[in-house]
Design an enzyme around this catalytic site. Sequence first.
Site, PDB file in Angstrom:
ATOM      1  N   GLU A 142      12.697   2.437  -3.299  1.00  0.00           N
ATOM      2  CA  GLU A 142      13.079   2.486  -2.137  1.00  0.00           C
ATOM      3  C   GLU A 142      14.107   0.834  -1.930  1.00  0.00           C
ATOM      4  O   GLU A 142      13.839  -0.107  -1.678  1.00  0.00           O
ATOM      5  CB  GLU A 142      12.266   2.214  -2.008  1.00  0.00           C
ATOM      6  CG  GLU A 142      10.427   2.924  -1.846  1.00  0.00           C
ATOM      7  CD  GLU A 142       9.551   2.956  -0.831  1.00  0.00           C
ATOM      8  OE1 GLU A 142       9.061   4.206  -0.728  1.00  0.00           O
ATOM      9  OE2 GLU A 142       9.092   1.425  -1.112  1.00  0.00           O
ATOM     10  N   CYS A 153      24.244 -14.932  -5.450  1.00  0.00           N
ATOM     11  CA  CYS A 153      25.291 -13.487  -4.692  1.00  0.00           C
ATOM     12  C   CYS A 153      25.577 -14.160  -3.189  1.00  0.00           C
ATOM     13  O   CYS A 153      26.932 -14.024  -3.036  1.00  0.00           O
ATOM     14  CB  CYS A 153      24.027 -13.730  -3.834  1.00  0.00           C
ATOM     15  SG  CYS A 153      22.539 -12.249  -4.287  1.00  0.00           S
ATOM     16  N   GLU A 298       8.219  10.961  -2.218  1.00  0.00           N
ATOM     17  CA  GLU A 298       7.248  10.444  -1.665  1.00  0.00           C
ATOM     18  C   GLU A 298       6.573  11.231  -0.727  1.00  0.00           C
ATOM     19  O   GLU A 298       7.270  11.100   0.003  1.00  0.00           O
ATOM     20  CB  GLU A 298       6.678   8.733  -1.228  1.00  0.00           C
ATOM     21  CG  GLU A 298       7.237   7.579  -2.753  1.00  0.00           C
ATOM     22  CD  GLU A 298       6.969   6.500  -2.355  1.00  0.00           C
ATOM     23  OE1 GLU A 298       6.155   6.161  -1.902  1.00  0.00           O
ATOM     24  OE2 GLU A 298       7.937   5.770  -3.833  1.00  0.00           O
ATOM     25  N   TRP A 307      -1.686  -3.498   2.586  1.00  0.00           N
ATOM     26  CA  TRP A 307      -1.027  -4.836   3.296  1.00  0.00           C
ATOM     27  C   TRP A 307      -0.927  -6.007   4.543  1.00  0.00           C
ATOM     28  O   TRP A 307      -1.256  -5.959   5.397  1.00  0.00           O
ATOM     29  CB  TRP A 307       0.658  -5.606   2.697  1.00  0.00           C
ATOM     30  CG  TRP A 307       1.218  -4.617   2.654  1.00  0.00           C
ATOM     31  CD1 TRP A 307       1.986  -3.595   4.034  1.00  0.00           C
ATOM     32  CD2 TRP A 307       1.355  -3.623   1.943  1.00  0.00           C
ATOM     33  NE1 TRP A 307       2.462  -2.764   3.926  1.00  0.00           N
ATOM     34  CE2 TRP A 307       2.771  -3.057   2.133  1.00  0.00           C
ATOM     35  CE3 TRP A 307       0.852  -2.999   0.288  1.00  0.00           C
ATOM     36  CZ2 TRP A 307       3.099  -1.353   1.533  1.00  0.00           C
ATOM     37  CZ3 TRP A 307       1.480  -2.073  -0.459  1.00  0.00           C
ATOM     38  CH2 TRP A 307       2.670  -1.641   0.878  1.00  0.00           C
TER      39      TRP A 307
END
EC number: 3.2.1.23
Length: 659
Positions: A142, A153, A298, A307
């Site tokens: 994911e 970065c 999935e 959560w």
Amino acid sequence: MRIGVDYYPEHWDRQLWEKDAQLMKEIGVKVVRLAEFAWCKLEPIEGQYDFKWLDDVIEIFSVRNIEIVLGTPTNTPPLWLYEKYPDAIQVNESGERQFIGIRGHRCYNSSSMRKYTKAIVEAMTERYANNKAVIGWQIDNELDATHCCCDNCTEKFRGWLKNKYSTLENINKEYGNVVWSGEYSAWSQVTAPLGGSPFLNPSYLLDYNRFASDSMVEYIDFQREIIRKNCPSQFITTNTWFTGNLPNFYDAFENLDFVSYDNYPTTNEITDEEELHSHAFHCDLMRGIKKKNFWIMEQLSGTPGCWMPMQRTPKPGMIKGYSFQAIGRGAETVVHFRWRNAIIGAEMFWHGILDHSNVKGRRFYEFAELCREVNKINEEIPDYKINNEVAILYSSDQDFAFKIQPQVEGLYYLQQLKAFHNALIRLGVGTDIINWSESLNKYKVVIAPTLYLTDDNVTTELYRFVEAGGTLILTNRTGVKNMNNVCLMEQMPSNLKECAGVVVKEYDPIGHSIHTIKDEAGKVYQCKQWCDILEPTTAKVIATYNDDFYIDEAAVTVNKYKKGNVYYLGTVFNSDYYIELLSKILDEKELPYYKKLPYGLELSVLENENGKYLMVFNNSNEIKCFEGKHEGKSIIRNELDGKSFTLEPYGIEVLQLVE
């Protein structure tokens, strides 16, 4: 066409492994995914690998002819790596390092992360390259276009900008950095978007999202090259989703073998009609990324919740029905998350097939029935394709630009696309959702909602499509900006105004206010969110506003351009108007559709060398009656059905059509 499960042997005592594998075999599970979160078990100490337990698990499944997909475990680096190399951890927009011990907090551009990614992926692929039970690899888990703001970065972003613009002067010009004295005079002034403020330059924010997406793609390709070198006969994919900062899907999967998607239809009551078919939309988009069938890596198996507060328990039929919904949209393999409810960790209430009690319950038996039916159907339809003549254009750049500067409350880019897709489902019409830069040769109708950013190559293809006889549908907020997210100094829809035969002379962001329009027949429809007040040049007005200071002004137009037609919708409607308009367009193009398809039914036409197959899914909690157009033989029940039949809530039927 097959069913699989996600399995986490590292969470369970060894005595369960054999029992689980045997039970999977008995009910018809064909594939399992393993190891995508297991780095600490595979490399418990830096440089010391332990593959014995994974070898054992693979052997247990292999002797039962259950195939294996291995995940590279880079989504969850072990704590020893984070502790020794803190540069591997992302930095948030406040300049703080993320907390360790939570998944997905690795930085794609960290040299330390790259070093240890290479080591673990090399070790895994070298070990399992010749294992015949291992059919492929899932890269990470994911991934999204993470807005990491670390020094790595920032430095990479500067290089990205140099490659695109060459000089700071060019950046200042293209971004319009003169606003608020934001011009760069040194490369050291260019940073990641610390602070995350919506007041930051929108051109800069769009480019940073592009950079973040490119960083994700580069990390995927970094792993892909290792896997391809060591495992040339095994497939490579990664699993994406519709949460977080969405990347450019087309770049992400360009060098992978197929798309994989994580599909979690809501189990709560759906009160918004336009959200009913949301996951059908997602699946159609996934199929369109590489223009071929895909995997679900999935799939919903039980009550979601971890959560967040738990959602409703899947109703009877949902587990099977939503799997078939995905299959009908091109998912040739559906892997369910997860085989067992976890009894440990943060996801212990994201329910799987087997409950904490280890007692086979309703969901298990429904899943077993799904496996049996899919295996049976696979014998009849081993290979299938989906061919549609209607397309909706999608662009990740449009989506993110819309998020940077929300236009009005309630108006969202993806919702614009879903509204048309929902109406087409209500008409029983299959739809491709494709990259907005694709060739349109195969389509008769193309819907291009909210072309907020303007691209010259896309414009050229749209003109070519219409000139050749295609029907194009444009909407409000088209032709607003260039690709640098800078507003254009011309009337909208800018470079499409010639083929549209209309210009926007003014607009009114009405948000949640409800207005109305009146069509040529005098029928009144509600509209919302946005009202473009249109001034036709060559277009014909087919609907006018019924309210406000722009009463009787043009709201919807159609323009004959060369051999084709261009519709411009200046406002946002409920499904009734989209259904009415699309019905007329489908009639004009002589495309088949259903005039009175019951609410909640979804149709898919699958094709192979043996003919055509109609899949009917009842995406509702009520019994529905389907009135078909052709006789068909039920593949599930192996008997001839008439044109009409009933479906239980979330029920499914697959017919081989007799035309």
